[in-house]
Write a protein that holds these residues in place. Structure first.
Motif, PDB file in Angstrom:
ATOM      1  N   ASP A  92       0.819  -1.211   0.000  1.00 40.84           N
ATOM      2  CA  ASP A  92       0.000   0.000   0.000  1.00 40.84           C
ATOM      3  C   ASP A  92       0.854   1.263   0.000  1.00 40.84           C
ATOM      4  O   ASP A  92       1.921   1.310   0.611  1.00 40.84           O
ATOM      5  N   LYS A  93       0.345   2.284  -0.676  1.00 43.68           N
ATOM      6  CA  LYS A  93       0.963   3.601  -0.657  1.00 43.68           C
ATOM      7  C   LYS A  93       0.263   4.424   0.422  1.00 43.68           C
ATOM      8  O   LYS A  93      -0.896   4.189   0.741  1.00 43.68           O
ATOM      9  N   PRO A 143       6.133   2.376  -1.276  1.00 47.24           N
ATOM     10  CA  PRO A 143       7.095   1.392  -0.776  1.00 47.24           C
ATOM     11  C   PRO A 143       8.091   0.913  -1.824  1.00 47.24           C
ATOM     12  O   PRO A 143       9.232   0.602  -1.500  1.00 47.24           O
ATOM     13  N   ALA A 144       7.680   0.861  -3.077  1.00 43.92           N
ATOM     14  CA  ALA A 144       8.583   0.413  -4.143  1.00 43.92           C
ATOM     15  C   ALA A 144       9.770   1.365  -4.291  1.00 43.92           C
ATOM     16  O   ALA A 144      10.873   0.952  -4.632  1.00 43.92           O
ATOM     17  N   GLU A 145       9.556   2.652  -4.018  1.00 45.47           N
ATOM     18  CA  GLU A 145      10.614   3.658  -4.131  1.00 45.47           C
ATOM     19  C   GLU A 145      11.303   3.931  -2.803  1.00 45.47           C
ATOM     20  O   GLU A 145      12.463   4.309  -2.772  1.00 45.47           O
ATOM     21  N   GLY A 146      10.579   3.769  -1.695  1.00 47.03           N
ATOM     22  CA  GLY A 146      11.128   4.105  -0.388  1.00 47.03           C
ATOM     23  C   GLY A 146      11.432   5.591  -0.305  1.00 47.03           C
ATOM     24  O   GLY A 146      10.841   6.403  -1.013  1.00 47.03           O
ATOM     25  N   ASP A 147      12.375   5.939   0.546  1.00 49.55           N
ATOM     26  CA  ASP A 147      12.851   7.317   0.682  1.00 49.55           C
ATOM     27  C   ASP A 147      14.343   7.245   0.979  1.00 49.55           C
ATOM     28  O   ASP A 147      14.787   7.543   2.087  1.00 49.55           O
ATOM     29  N   PRO A 148      15.135   6.800  -0.025  1.00 50.05           N
ATOM     30  CA  PRO A 148      16.564   6.564   0.213  1.00 50.05           C
ATOM     31  C   PRO A 148      17.327   7.787   0.699  1.00 50.05           C
ATOM     32  O   PRO A 148      18.303   7.640   1.437  1.00 50.05           O
ATOM     33  N   ASP A 149      16.890   8.981   0.342  1.00 43.97           N
ATOM     34  CA  ASP A 149      17.578  10.188   0.807  1.00 43.97           C
ATOM     35  C   ASP A 149      17.470  10.344   2.323  1.00 43.97           C
ATOM     36  O   ASP A 149      18.252  11.050   2.938  1.00 43.97           O
ATOM     37  N   ASN A 150      16.471   9.683   2.901  1.00 43.63           N
ATOM     38  CA  ASN A 150      16.236   9.790   4.345  1.00 43.63           C
ATOM     39  C   ASN A 150      16.327   8.439   5.048  1.00 43.63           C
ATOM     40  O   ASN A 150      15.719   8.228   6.104  1.00 43.63           O
ATOM     41  N   GLY A 151      17.070   7.513   4.459  1.00 44.64           N
ATOM     42  CA  GLY A 151      17.383   6.265   5.120  1.00 44.64           C
ATOM     43  C   GLY A 151      16.371   5.143   5.005  1.00 44.64           C
ATOM     44  O   GLY A 151      16.464   4.158   5.730  1.00 44.64           O
ATOM     45  N   TRP A 161       5.331   0.243   4.553  1.00 41.11           N
ATOM     46  CA  TRP A 161       5.003   1.310   5.500  1.00 41.11           C
ATOM     47  C   TRP A 161       5.220   0.877   6.956  1.00 41.11           C
ATOM     48  O   TRP A 161       5.734   1.623   7.776  1.00 41.11           O
ATOM     49  N   GLU A 162       4.845  -0.356   7.253  1.00 38.94           N
ATOM     50  CA  GLU A 162       4.951  -0.855   8.622  1.00 38.94           C
ATOM     51  C   GLU A 162       6.401  -0.912   9.111  1.00 38.94           C
ATOM     52  O   GLU A 162       6.653  -0.896  10.310  1.00 38.94           O
ATOM     53  N   LYS A 163       7.345  -0.991   8.183  1.00 34.60           N
ATOM     54  CA  LYS A 163       8.768  -1.086   8.533  1.00 34.60           C
ATOM     55  C   LYS A 163       9.488   0.262   8.481  1.00 34.60           C
ATOM     56  O   LYS A 163      10.666   0.351   8.825  1.00 34.60           O
ATOM     57  N   VAL A 164       8.786   1.323   8.046  1.00 29.19           N
ATOM     58  CA  VAL A 164       9.388   2.658   8.045  1.00 29.19           C
ATOM     59  C   VAL A 164       9.567   3.074   9.512  1.00 29.19           C
ATOM     60  O   VAL A 164       8.639   2.909  10.315  1.00 29.19           O
ATOM     61  N   TRP A 199      10.642   8.613  11.340  1.00 27.44           N
ATOM     62  CA  TRP A 199      10.712   9.147   9.974  1.00 27.44           C
ATOM     63  C   TRP A 199       9.685  10.259   9.828  1.00 27.44           C
ATOM     64  O   TRP A 199       8.598  10.204  10.415  1.00 27.44           O
ATOM     65  N   VAL A 200      10.014  11.280   9.046  1.00 31.39           N
ATOM     66  CA  VAL A 200       9.083  12.381   8.791  1.00 31.39           C
ATOM     67  C   VAL A 200       8.935  12.604   7.291  1.00 31.39           C
ATOM     68  O   VAL A 200       9.800  12.231   6.494  1.00 31.39           O
ATOM     69  N   CYS A 201       7.845  13.217   6.915  1.00 28.85           N
ATOM     70  CA  CYS A 201       7.591  13.544   5.507  1.00 28.85           C
ATOM     71  C   CYS A 201       8.749  14.379   4.972  1.00 28.85           C
ATOM     72  O   CYS A 201       9.105  15.401   5.568  1.00 28.85           O
ATOM     73  N   PRO A 202       9.341  13.960   3.845  1.00 34.44           N
ATOM     74  CA  PRO A 202      10.485  14.708   3.313  1.00 34.44           C
ATOM     75  C   PRO A 202      10.116  16.078   2.750  1.00 34.44           C
ATOM     76  O   PRO A 202      10.984  16.915   2.540  1.00 34.44           O
ATOM     77  N   LEU A 203       8.827  16.327   2.529  1.00 35.81           N
ATOM     78  CA  LEU A 203       8.423  17.626   1.990  1.00 35.81           C
ATOM     79  C   LEU A 203       8.022  18.623   3.069  1.00 35.81           C
ATOM     80  O   LEU A 203       8.391  19.785   3.006  1.00 35.81           O
ATOM     81  N   CYS A 204       7.246  18.156   4.074  1.00 39.55           N
ATOM     82  CA  CYS A 204       6.734  19.117   5.051  1.00 39.55           C
ATOM     83  C   CYS A 204       7.126  18.805   6.492  1.00 39.55           C
ATOM     84  O   CYS A 204       6.879  19.627   7.377  1.00 39.55           O
TER      85      CYS A 204
END
Length: 52
Positions: A2-3, A15-23, A30-33, A37-42
């Protein structure tokens, strides 16, 4: 997998892209984030995201 969308700014965590810039590696559901972690935009936390 799920997105999840940020309720504040509309950023979509894919989830397919993750957020590699933020680890968060691609393929991370999502359950493993990490809880800190915080939203990279806001900058809001995971509790401000809803399933897309």
């Amino acid at each position: 997998m799920d997105k999840y969308v940020c309720d504040m700014c509309g950023y979509i965590y894919d989830p397919a892209e993750g957020d590699p810039d933020n680890g968060v590696a691609p393929g991370t559901p999502w359950e493993k984030v990490p809880e800190d972690w915080v939203c990279p935009l806001c900058g809001v936390g995971k509790d401000q995201f809803s399933k897309e």
